[in-house]
Design a protein around this motif. Structure first.
Motif, PDB file in Angstrom:
ATOM      1  N   ASN A 150      32.660  55.144   3.874  1.00  0.00           N
ATOM      2  CA  ASN A 150      31.654  54.517   3.695  1.00  0.00           C
ATOM      3  C   ASN A 150      31.531  53.428   3.292  1.00  0.00           C
ATOM      4  OD1 ASN A 150      32.015  55.235   0.438  1.00  0.00           O
ATOM      5  ND2 ASN A 150      30.121  56.044  -0.117  1.00  0.00           N
ATOM      6  N   LYS A 151      32.352  52.860   2.840  1.00  0.00           N
ATOM      7  CA  LYS A 151      32.710  51.265   2.223  1.00  0.00           C
ATOM      8  C   LYS A 151      33.552  50.801   3.139  1.00  0.00           C
ATOM      9  CE  LYS A 151      37.000  51.403  -0.471  1.00  0.00           C
ATOM     10  NZ  LYS A 151      37.186  51.246  -2.159  1.00  0.00           N
ATOM     11  N   LYS A 152      33.299  50.918   4.299  1.00  0.00           N
ATOM     12  CA  LYS A 152      34.569  49.801   5.127  1.00  0.00           C
ATOM     13  C   LYS A 152      33.641  48.776   5.760  1.00  0.00           C
ATOM     14  CE  LYS A 152      33.109  53.054   9.306  1.00  0.00           C
ATOM     15  NZ  LYS A 152      32.711  53.776   9.346  1.00  0.00           N
ATOM     16  N   GLY A 153      33.875  47.524   6.605  1.00  0.00           N
ATOM     17  CA  GLY A 153      33.165  46.585   7.252  1.00  0.00           C
ATOM     18  C   GLY A 153      33.122  47.039   8.241  1.00  0.00           C
ATOM     19  N   MET A 154      32.276  45.713   8.885  1.00  0.00           N
ATOM     20  CA  MET A 154      31.975  46.021  10.352  1.00  0.00           C
ATOM     21  C   MET A 154      33.036  45.743  10.802  1.00  0.00           C
ATOM     22  SD  MET A 154      27.922  43.851  10.173  1.00  0.00           S
ATOM     23  CE  MET A 154      27.845  43.383  12.118  1.00  0.00           C
ATOM     24  N   SER A 155      34.337  44.850  10.433  1.00  0.00           N
ATOM     25  CA  SER A 155      35.035  44.052  11.398  1.00  0.00           C
ATOM     26  C   SER A 155      36.614  44.907  11.581  1.00  0.00           C
ATOM     27  CB  SER A 155      36.112  42.574  10.547  1.00  0.00           C
ATOM     28  OG  SER A 155      36.885  43.257   9.304  1.00  0.00           O
ATOM     29  N   ILE A 156      36.548  46.569  10.925  1.00  0.00           N
ATOM     30  CA  ILE A 156      37.791  47.120  11.319  1.00  0.00           C
ATOM     31  C   ILE A 156      37.805  47.921  12.602  1.00  0.00           C
ATOM     32  CG2 ILE A 156      36.504  49.951  10.351  1.00  0.00           C
ATOM     33  CD1 ILE A 156      38.517  50.657   8.926  1.00  0.00           C
ATOM     34  N   GLU A 157      37.073  47.675  13.390  1.00  0.00           N
ATOM     35  CA  GLU A 157      36.880  48.307  14.133  1.00  0.00           C
ATOM     36  C   GLU A 157      37.710  47.276  15.498  1.00  0.00           C
ATOM     37  OE1 GLU A 157      33.930  49.057  13.073  1.00  0.00           O
ATOM     38  OE2 GLU A 157      33.656  51.170  12.458  1.00  0.00           O
ATOM     39  N   ARG A 158      37.465  45.951  15.406  1.00  0.00           N
ATOM     40  CA  ARG A 158      37.353  44.611  15.672  1.00  0.00           C
ATOM     41  C   ARG A 158      39.185  45.245  15.670  1.00  0.00           C
ATOM     42  NH1 ARG A 158      35.881  40.234  13.266  1.00  0.00           N
ATOM     43  NH2 ARG A 158      37.210  40.590  12.126  1.00  0.00           N
ATOM     44  N   GLU A 159      39.987  45.614  14.386  1.00  0.00           N
ATOM     45  CA  GLU A 159      40.982  45.102  13.685  1.00  0.00           C
ATOM     46  C   GLU A 159      41.757  46.042  14.394  1.00  0.00           C
ATOM     47  OE1 GLU A 159      42.168  42.314  11.866  1.00  0.00           O
ATOM     48  OE2 GLU A 159      39.881  41.560  12.027  1.00  0.00           O
ATOM     49  N   THR A 160      41.724  46.823  14.236  1.00  0.00           N
ATOM     50  CA  THR A 160      42.113  48.707  14.631  1.00  0.00           C
ATOM     51  C   THR A 160      41.988  48.897  16.398  1.00  0.00           C
ATOM     52  OG1 THR A 160      41.411  49.435  13.425  1.00  0.00           O
ATOM     53  CG2 THR A 160      42.110  51.137  14.538  1.00  0.00           C
ATOM     54  N   PHE A 161      41.318  47.980  17.038  1.00  0.00           N
ATOM     55  CA  PHE A 161      41.800  47.240  18.651  1.00  0.00           C
ATOM     56  C   PHE A 161      42.973  46.796  18.490  1.00  0.00           C
ATOM     57  CE2 PHE A 161      40.612  45.188  21.896  1.00  0.00           C
ATOM     58  CZ  PHE A 161      40.631  45.881  22.926  1.00  0.00           C
ATOM     59  N   LEU A 162      42.974  45.337  17.693  1.00  0.00           N
ATOM     60  CA  LEU A 162      43.609  44.629  18.028  1.00  0.00           C
ATOM     61  C   LEU A 162      44.738  44.961  17.877  1.00  0.00           C
ATOM     62  CD1 LEU A 162      41.656  41.187  16.899  1.00  0.00           C
ATOM     63  CD2 LEU A 162      42.010  41.762  19.254  1.00  0.00           C
ATOM     64  N   LEU A 163      45.544  46.010  16.935  1.00  0.00           N
ATOM     65  CA  LEU A 163      46.397  46.581  16.625  1.00  0.00           C
ATOM     66  C   LEU A 163      47.033  47.066  17.551  1.00  0.00           C
ATOM     67  CD1 LEU A 163      45.790  47.012  12.294  1.00  0.00           C
ATOM     68  CD2 LEU A 163      48.038  44.925  13.671  1.00  0.00           C
ATOM     69  N   LYS A 164      45.836  48.426  18.219  1.00  0.00           N
ATOM     70  CA  LYS A 164      46.306  49.028  18.341  1.00  0.00           C
ATOM     71  C   LYS A 164      47.220  47.828  20.193  1.00  0.00           C
ATOM     72  CE  LYS A 164      44.050  52.942  17.175  1.00  0.00           C
ATOM     73  NZ  LYS A 164      42.809  53.657  18.485  1.00  0.00           N
ATOM     74  N   LEU A 165      46.252  47.422  20.802  1.00  0.00           N
ATOM     75  CA  LEU A 165      46.761  46.759  21.321  1.00  0.00           C
ATOM     76  C   LEU A 165      47.884  45.687  21.492  1.00  0.00           C
ATOM     77  CD1 LEU A 165      45.516  45.772  24.509  1.00  0.00           C
ATOM     78  CD2 LEU A 165      44.799  43.678  23.389  1.00  0.00           C
ATOM     79  N   ILE A 166      48.352  45.253  20.011  1.00  0.00           N
ATOM     80  CA  ILE A 166      49.231  44.890  20.188  1.00  0.00           C
ATOM     81  C   ILE A 166      50.962  45.877  20.019  1.00  0.00           C
ATOM     82  CG2 ILE A 166      50.855  43.363  18.086  1.00  0.00           C
ATOM     83  CD1 ILE A 166      47.736  41.972  17.468  1.00  0.00           C
TER      84      ILE A 166
END
Length: 172
Positions: A150-166
């Motif tokens: 419940n403490k996740k930030g708003m950017s984690i979805e972006r970061e996880t998408f980018l990591l998967k694309l990498i």
């Protein structure tokens, strides 16, 4: 630069509301399946190093400055465009309703040894530190945080998408 993805936060129903654009540069630094990321204790997540591009800077100058400050990286070379990720997020101040966040992502190489980072006070307070981690472990960690924290930030979805694309495009 190619567009990787555009997202709009679920709380935004009208993109014609007042908005401003914030530009950032983010670094993709790989050694095999290991990637240089920032771990942030407050949000319990991994993210690409990088941040806001100052008004007087080019995307590349902002990338180099942020990578040095956040990780202690030096001799940053072979910088190549990877793609941009756009987000429309609610803004938390009274001057605008929406921030249009544009992250310009670049691959690059650095020297193996990291010098001391020069983190800002809020980054230190959030428990941010650079680390080399297996990219698959970082993705699994972020996915667990998305599902259970419940403490996740708003950017984690972006970061996880980018990591998967990498992984899909750059990790052999």
């Amino acid at each position: 630069m190619r567009l990787l993805k555009t997202t709009t936060h679920a709380d935004i129903t009208d993109l014609s509301a007042s908005q401003f654009t914030r530009k950032a540069s983010r670094a993709v630094v790989l050694k095999g399946e290991d990637i240089l990321l920032l771990y942030t204790k407050r949000y319990h997540d991994y993210s690409l190093p990088g941040g806001g591009i100052d008004a007087h800077e080019t995307n590349i100058c902002g990338l180099v400055r942020e990578l040095k400050e956040e990780t202690g990286a030096h001799n940053i070379n072979h910088i190549k465009a990877f793609g941009k990720y756009e987000e429309y997020r609610p803004w938390y101040k009274d001057d605008f309703d929406i921030v249009h966040m544009v992250s310009y992502c670049y691959t690059c190489t650095i020297d193996d040894e990291l010098l001391n980072p020069e983190l800002e006070s809020h980054e230190i307070a959030n428990g941010m530190h650079p680390t080399w981690i297996n990219i698959h472990e970082a993705i699994a960690h972020n996915e667990h945080t998305i599902a259970h924290s419940n403490k996740k930030g708003m950017s984690i979805e972006r970061e996880t998408f980018l990591l998967k694309l990498i992984v899909k495009e750059l990790v052999n």
